[in-house]
Structures are given as C-alpha cells and as structure tokens.
Design a protein around this motif. Sequence first.
Motif, PDB file in Angstrom:
ATOM      1  N   SER A 118      55.599  27.194  46.092  1.00 35.01           N
ATOM      2  CA  SER A 118      55.499  27.358  44.633  1.00 35.01           C
ATOM      3  C   SER A 118      54.676  26.249  44.007  1.00 35.01           C
ATOM      4  O   SER A 118      54.329  26.302  42.838  1.00 35.01           O
ATOM      5  N   ALA A 156      51.761  25.323  45.329  1.00 30.92           N
ATOM      6  CA  ALA A 156      50.358  25.536  45.680  1.00 30.92           C
ATOM      7  C   ALA A 156      49.609  26.195  44.525  1.00 30.92           C
ATOM      8  O   ALA A 156      50.137  27.053  43.832  1.00 30.92           O
ATOM      9  N   ASP A 157      48.372  25.767  44.353  1.00 31.91           N
ATOM     10  CA  ASP A 157      47.569  26.283  43.254  1.00 31.91           C
ATOM     11  C   ASP A 157      47.303  27.775  43.397  1.00 31.91           C
ATOM     12  O   ASP A 157      47.299  28.513  42.420  1.00 31.91           O
ATOM     13  N   GLU A 158      47.065  28.210  44.655  1.00 31.59           N
ATOM     14  CA  GLU A 158      46.737  29.627  44.849  1.00 31.59           C
ATOM     15  C   GLU A 158      47.910  30.507  44.436  1.00 31.59           C
ATOM     16  O   GLU A 158      47.730  31.587  43.891  1.00 31.59           O
ATOM     17  N   LYS A 199      50.157  29.717  42.162  1.00 32.83           N
ATOM     18  CA  LYS A 199      50.217  29.689  40.699  1.00 32.83           C
ATOM     19  C   LYS A 199      49.192  30.652  40.107  1.00 32.83           C
ATOM     20  O   LYS A 199      49.454  31.354  39.143  1.00 32.83           O
ATOM     21  N   GLN A 200      48.023  30.677  40.751  1.00 37.34           N
ATOM     22  CA  GLN A 200      46.956  31.521  40.243  1.00 37.34           C
ATOM     23  C   GLN A 200      47.300  32.998  40.405  1.00 37.34           C
ATOM     24  O   GLN A 200      47.208  33.779  39.465  1.00 37.34           O
ATOM     25  N   LEU A 251      52.366  28.923  35.714  1.00 32.64           N
ATOM     26  CA  LEU A 251      52.309  27.550  36.170  1.00 32.64           C
ATOM     27  C   LEU A 251      53.566  27.170  36.945  1.00 32.64           C
ATOM     28  O   LEU A 251      53.585  26.213  37.691  1.00 32.64           O
ATOM     29  N   SER A 252      54.646  27.898  36.708  1.00 31.90           N
ATOM     30  CA  SER A 252      55.853  27.665  37.505  1.00 31.90           C
ATOM     31  C   SER A 252      56.296  29.000  38.084  1.00 31.90           C
ATOM     32  O   SER A 252      57.110  29.703  37.507  1.00 31.90           O
TER      33      SER A 252
END
Lengths: 333, 645
Positions: free
Chosen positions: B350, B352-354, B356-357, B362-363
């Motif tokens: 949770s 990791a940017d990918e 989130k994307q 964002l959470s």
Amino acid sequence: MGLKEYIAKRIVYSIILIFAVLTVNFLIFAMMPGDPLRQYMARVELATTQEQYQMLREQLGLDKPLHQKYVEYLGRMLTWNFGKGMIGGGVDVTSQIMQRLPNTLILMGTSAVLSIIAGVLIGALVATKRGSWFDTTMVTGSLLTYSVPIFFIGWLMIFFFAVQLKWFPIGGVEPRIWGRNPPTSLIEFLAGRISCLVLPTITLFLFSVGGWILLSRACILETITEDYVVTAKAKGLRERTILYKHILKNASLPLITNVAMTFGFLISGAIITETLFTYNGMGLLIWDAMRGGPAPDLPTLQAIFYIISLCVIVANFIADLLYGIIDPRIKYR
Amino acid sequence: MATRKARMRFAIKRFKGFWNQFKKSKRGITGLSIITFFVVLAIFAPLIAPYAPMDPKKDEDKYPVQTTPPRIAEKLCAPTWYKYLPWIPRGLTQVEELFWTDIIELGDASFLKFGRLEVTDIETLTSKETFDKYRGNVTSSYIELSKAAAGTPHLQLIFPNGTIKDVEVPEEWWTSKSPAVLGGEVGSPAYVSMRSFVYDLREKFGEDLTYIAFKVNYNYSRDLTENMELVPDFQFSSNQTFNEEWDWTTLTGSARLRYNSLEGVDKDGCIEITYSPKAGENESKVVLKKQFKYPYYEPPLSFWGHISLRVQGGPVSLVVTVQKEGEESITILKLRQSEQETYFHKVISSFADEVKQVSGSLSPEKAILPSPGDYIFAIEVVFNGEDDTTVYLDDVNLLLYGNTFGLLGTDNAAGSSYPRDIFSTLVYGTRVSLIVGILSALFGTLIGLFLGLVSGYVGGIVDEIIMRVADLFLVLPTLPLFIILVVALKLVYGIVSMWNIILVLTLFGWMGFARSVRSMVLSLRERPFVEAAKAAGAGRFYIINRHILPNVFALVYITLATSVPGAIITEASLSWLGLGDPRIPSWGKLLYDFQTSGIAVTKGLTEYWFWMFPACIAIALLAMAFILIGYALDEILNPRLRMRR
C-alpha cells in the motif's frame, strides 16, 4: 599529632589528588581518537581550506608534543581559563557553566537537603523500632526506590502530575508560555520557577531518599548495640535522650562522609533527570556536549569534569576535617 | 580420600544450615524466585518469545527467496488485549466540535477566518466575555473537522443570546470523494468552506457575527483492528482448501482453470489456467474470487500482497481488485506479463506509488476497506491473441495490517524497516541485563577482593598505591565518566558493544569493596589464629588462602548481590542515553527507542505506555531481586547484624 599538622597533611593530600585528577582528565581526552579540530569544525560548521586548517592547528598548538600540551593544559586549568567550547558555535565555556550552574545547584541542593533530612529522620525512627511492621515496610520501600531506575520515577511523575493531573509543567527551567519575557512581579516569577522545579526535585528525592534511610538505619543499628548505650539505659536515661545525645551523635559520623560526598557530586547534576525534564543545568550541558552534534565537545567536557572532581575533593577535605573535630576518638592520624 | 569426603560432608552441612536460615527470610526467597523467573526467561527466550527480537519477518521461509518478506505487523501497534478494555472507544463515535469565525477588513478586502473552540460546555458561549476568553488561534479559512467523518456532518449555529439554529449545508460543501467517508482524501477529516454563507450571514446580523459559534456534530469511526491474512494457506498446497474457499468464473469455454499439484514455485501445487483459443477467438478472461468479511469500522493501517506467476505462450494481463459488496471494485494491481522461463514474483504494497496510482487514492488501504462488510478479493487473468497459453499462479496472499498486535504491541522500527514485537524484545532483553549485571559485578568484586587482599596483607608502598588509586577513582564523577569512556570506546570501535560496557563498569566497580576487604584483612592479620599459623611456619599464600579468604568470603557474596543492581541500572541508563549496543535487544535499547521515537512525551506516556513501562518494571524487579538477596545474605552472614534473641 596536632590538628594543624593533620590539616596540613590533608591539604597536601588533596593537592596531590587534584593533580592526579587533572592528569587523568588530560589523558582521557588526549587518548580520545579522532582529530579534535576536525570535529570542532564539523560541529561549528566551519569550512576551511587546507592552509587555514594548518594555520589553525599551529595556532591552537595541536601539533605540539604531548608533554608540552600537558603543561599548557595545567596552566589553563589552574587559571580557570577553559577557552571556547563548541556548543552554540564556540561560546566561552566558563560563561556556559556559569549560566547553568545556578539551575543545577537549586535543583540538586533542594532535593539533596530534603532527602538527607527525611532519610535520616525516617532511618532513626525505623531503627528504634527494629522488627516492627513499620520497619519492614520502610526498609522494603527503600530497597524498592533504591532499585528503580531514575528515568522510571521521572516518567511516572510526568505521567501522573504533568499529563494526567496537569499540576506541573512537563519540563524546562521556567514555564514555556513565558517565552522571552518573564513576568515582572516577583511572586509570579517565583511561582513559575518553583512549579518547574517540583517534579524533578521529587524525582531526585524519591531516588535518593531510600539510600539515606537504609544508611542511617544501618549506622544507628550499629551504635545501638554499643556498650555505652547499654550503660545509658542502665543509668535510667530517657529513651529520647539516649537517641539524640548518645546514638545519633555517634551514628552521624559515617553519615557526614556521605553528606559531603553528596554535596561534592551536587554540580555534576543529574544527567538523566535533567535530560528527562529538559532542565537546563549542568547535567544537560554534559549531555549536550556529549551528543548534541557530530562530535563530542571536548573543551566543555574537560572543564566540567575538572570542576566536578575539584568539588568532590574539597567536599572530602571538609568531611575529613569535620570528622576529626566531631569524633574525639580520631587522634588526627 | 577420607578427608575430602569429610570436607564435602562438612560443606554440605554448612550449606544446609545456611539454607535453613535463608528459607526463613521472606526477602531472600522473594528475591531468589524473581531471579529464577528472569533466568528461566533468559534461557528459554527463543521458546517464550513468539517473534525474533530484531528485524522480525513474517513467514520468511514460506515466500520465495526473491521476495523481501513482509513485516509481522505495522509500526506502533497497541496490544491485542486492548479489545477487552471497555473504555477504549470503537465503532461509531459521536463528536461535537465548536468553531468561531471572524471577518478581518484589510483595506478594501475582507478576509474570513475560522478557528476551533476548545470548549465542551455551550452554556459558556452565550456571553461575549467568555467567548473572548475561549477564542483560540486561527486554524484555517474553513471549518475543518479534526477526525474523518462517517456520514454527513450536522451543522448548527449558536447565537449570542443562546438560541441554536440548524443550518442546511449542501452535501457538496463537505468536499466529498467517497460515499462512505466524507471530506477530502478518503478517510481524512472533512472540511467545509462557508465563505459565501458567512458573508450572507453578516448582511443579516451585522458585526455581531464575531460572537456566533458554529457547532458541528458528526460521527467518526474508530476501531481496534487485528492483522488479517486473506490466504493463510497461500501456497495453495491443498486442492481441498482451494476448492472450498475460492470461486472462479471463465468468460468463454476456451479458458479453463484447475488445481495442479505438481507445478508451482516449489513444485508443491499451484493454480493452472489454460487458454486454448478456438479459431477466430482472440480474447478470454478468468476471474478468481475469494469472499471475506472485514469486521472493523477502521480501515487497516496498510496492506501487503503477494503473487507469483509464470506464463507459457502469449502475453497475459493480470488485474487484482478488492470490492465491497454493492460498490465499485478498486484495483490494486495491474500487470502485463509475457512468456518467461521462471516465476515472476510481485509484491503489492500500500506504500508503493504504482498501487496508489492504480487505485486512484493516496491511501489505498482506506480506499479498499472503508467500513465493515462483505468483500471480494479477485484476480482477473485476461488473455489476448491466438496462442495457446498457460498461466501458473502461486503464493497468492493479502495481509491486512491492523492497529493491534501481540502481547505488548510493536515499536516504531527505529533503524530498520521491520517493526519489532515489544514483548519478544522484552523477553530477549533479560539476557543482556543479566549478563552485564552479573559479569560486571563478578569481575569488579573479584578485582576488589584481590586488590583488597594484597593491599591489606602486603601493606607498605603497595597498599599506599592501591588505596590512592582507589581514592582517585572514587573522586571522579561516575556517570559522566562512564559516558565519556563509552563514547571514547565508540569512537575507537565504531560501535558500542556489550563488552565495552562490562569493561567500563568493571573498571570502576572495585574501589569500595577493595577498601572493605583491606580493613577486614588488617584486623584479621592481627588475630591469634593467623599468628599461630605464622609461628607454625605457614607461608603467606597459605595463610591468605586458608585463614583470611574464608573469613572474607561472606562479604564477597553480599557485595556480589548488592553490586549487580547498580550495574543493571547503569547499563540501562547508558542505553537510555543512547550508549548501548544497538545490535542486541535490551531493555535499555527499548527505552532508548521510545525516548528517541519523536513521539511527544505526553502522547507517548498515555498512548504507548505499554512500550516502556514493562521494561522499566522489569529493570526495577530484577535490580530489586538482587538487592533483596543481598539484604537477606547480609542478615544471615554478617554476625553484627544478626538478630539478638
């Protein structure tokens, strides 16, 4: 041997001790690994070229042989010229110490006096009632405070009296809300300062009172079985007279040494208590000098170390004198 | 032989006599049992502590070696037994917050500001004086709730004369992103901008607006959550559990799914999905589903998922989603994988940017599990093209990290990415305290004994030197000196080791004992039995060994017992100051981590008391046990203190 000779002997002995301490103090810091100048520069964030660095080294006499450095160091220490420390970007060490010394003296003095008085009184009371439930609980209680780490007591104090009840501030020398302008009225000023003193004082008090209770109890128990006490009892003297005139006076001898030692260690402060309560005294100064930067602040530490040891030696000297005066059995050996 | 036997018998008899006396001392027995308890704890630490004390990893050996194993729990968890405490709030909690407002005129422009009122009693707000008294600092230019609201907040106006009026706020005003949780980012506090509304009010009421309070009533959810593992049997090691717990659908008949017990990362079973397209067909999909219940009002602190796959044939797309029943599904992983020889291992974190994307939040942990209910965890495998394709899925799992864990919660994972189980650290920490305490007391006492014997019996210049050195050492301030020496050793070796601390404690732990041994030897030396031995022609060593040592030994036991606590507490204090061994779990390190965690003292002491109070109590208990034993020994062995009967 007369009193004068005894005093002279103690003075000579103390002076030798001072030099020994000075030497140890020098050696510890001389053997500290690393380049003190580099550490100093890292700490005050001073950037220099190689040439400037060399010049500074020569200027500070860092390249001189050890014995020459030692002589210079002795001169500086004996004339109380401690030079500049690293804290606050090179502030004079003496002024640093002078600024913080009163805070520590107030804190440590109050707690030491309170715990000595309370400890000796309770110890005397407990000793006369040896074996009673009061004795048992007090001794066990003392053993308990004796074995609890001081930061635990401090945390408990903060938890109950600062966080839960909000009676006293969490830390600091003076209330935070004062900021840069403390109140003008004296009563308000004193009240603010005292409210900040309460928790660290109680912490130190609880920490040391157990030791005093046990010590005075042990001393009194030792004298209580002496023949002259039995004689006094046989003479039909009142219990209280025996306690104060015969027992306490004789039992006070070992206590005096301890009191003197306590006051000697007074200015070394309570590093942990002061760190815990962020009380700006000598203990926190030691802590700041030790950890507040990339390298330890050696000049400050050296000076503090010297002053503390000096105080202990002087206190010991005074204790020896008192011992000689109070106890007629000591023939000033 | 006979003499040795006799001596043994005598020693046993003496010990029995001592033991009979010791048994009667309540303090001694208490101390002994506490020490026994801690020794057992230290010896059997690996059996008692459920997790490794440093960098604990969950199921390290079960995941493929290429994967960094997951943490056992999130940082700063509360103990699991918190759920039995009735006063810990959970579920929907009603909150009431009060705000004040003001309009500042600056030239032609006027600014609006809001601030939270720290008042609980509305009655106090009805007079202007009290209002002024309670008015706090400006927080922002809008009403911002302090917690994430579940459901639409309810707004009221409180007028200076005490009347309260409901205000209808359009739902859009509470900036909304999710149907379950209102306001801003999912799960973060809601806020409402009331600019036009307030200006409108001023037209009606004039300057008195300054004394109007806004009252907001809302619910927020709060819960104690525990770690959840979606696929405990994540290796698909048995056909049965897979059949019972998982559901699958295929879009067309050309894609099939079966359990293959021979394949997999370790050849121990996996899911095999085959796609053999008919002529003209170029797309198919298989969806694997698992239903689960999320029982908490609070979303998990984070999640960690894992999937291993191998593709034979054409490329595949893989989509992992979580869906609340009756709501839209949220994707947490999108993957396109073409043919390869070995398994590909993927971690879904949770953080990791990918993730989130792909989840659009964002959470993500709050987005996928906003509230209690039935959920579906789904893995979609999409086939394209006309090649025969086989996909092997293995090591599928999803861990949901809750905010409670273990017996004493977890720490903040200082200096590591793996939060530690505080209870395990506590159990292992017993070792350091016992070793440091006993060894430094033992060494110090032995050195003191030796120097005291030499000083007292040899006398002369040796005596003078030893005693003056002792004086010097006694004059030096102990704790500052310890700190300096430990720091010096740290500079030399780069790290503080436990042995450095033992060395320093030993170096400054002999003076007092040497002094008392010396004075005792001085008086023993003049006793008739020593003179008799001398007259009989006994050597120095013989006299010391046979006549003086046995008389001093009672003192050795007592000193040993009473100097252990000092060493334990000094070690803990040094660690507390950050001068401990950072590689070994110890009570002092636990306290240091707490001290340097950056959590404010007030919050730390109230919310994370289970972090350091147990360690403090353990230190105090162990130290006290030794003191109690020393005290009991003193009463038995010290003839002067024996009770007069």
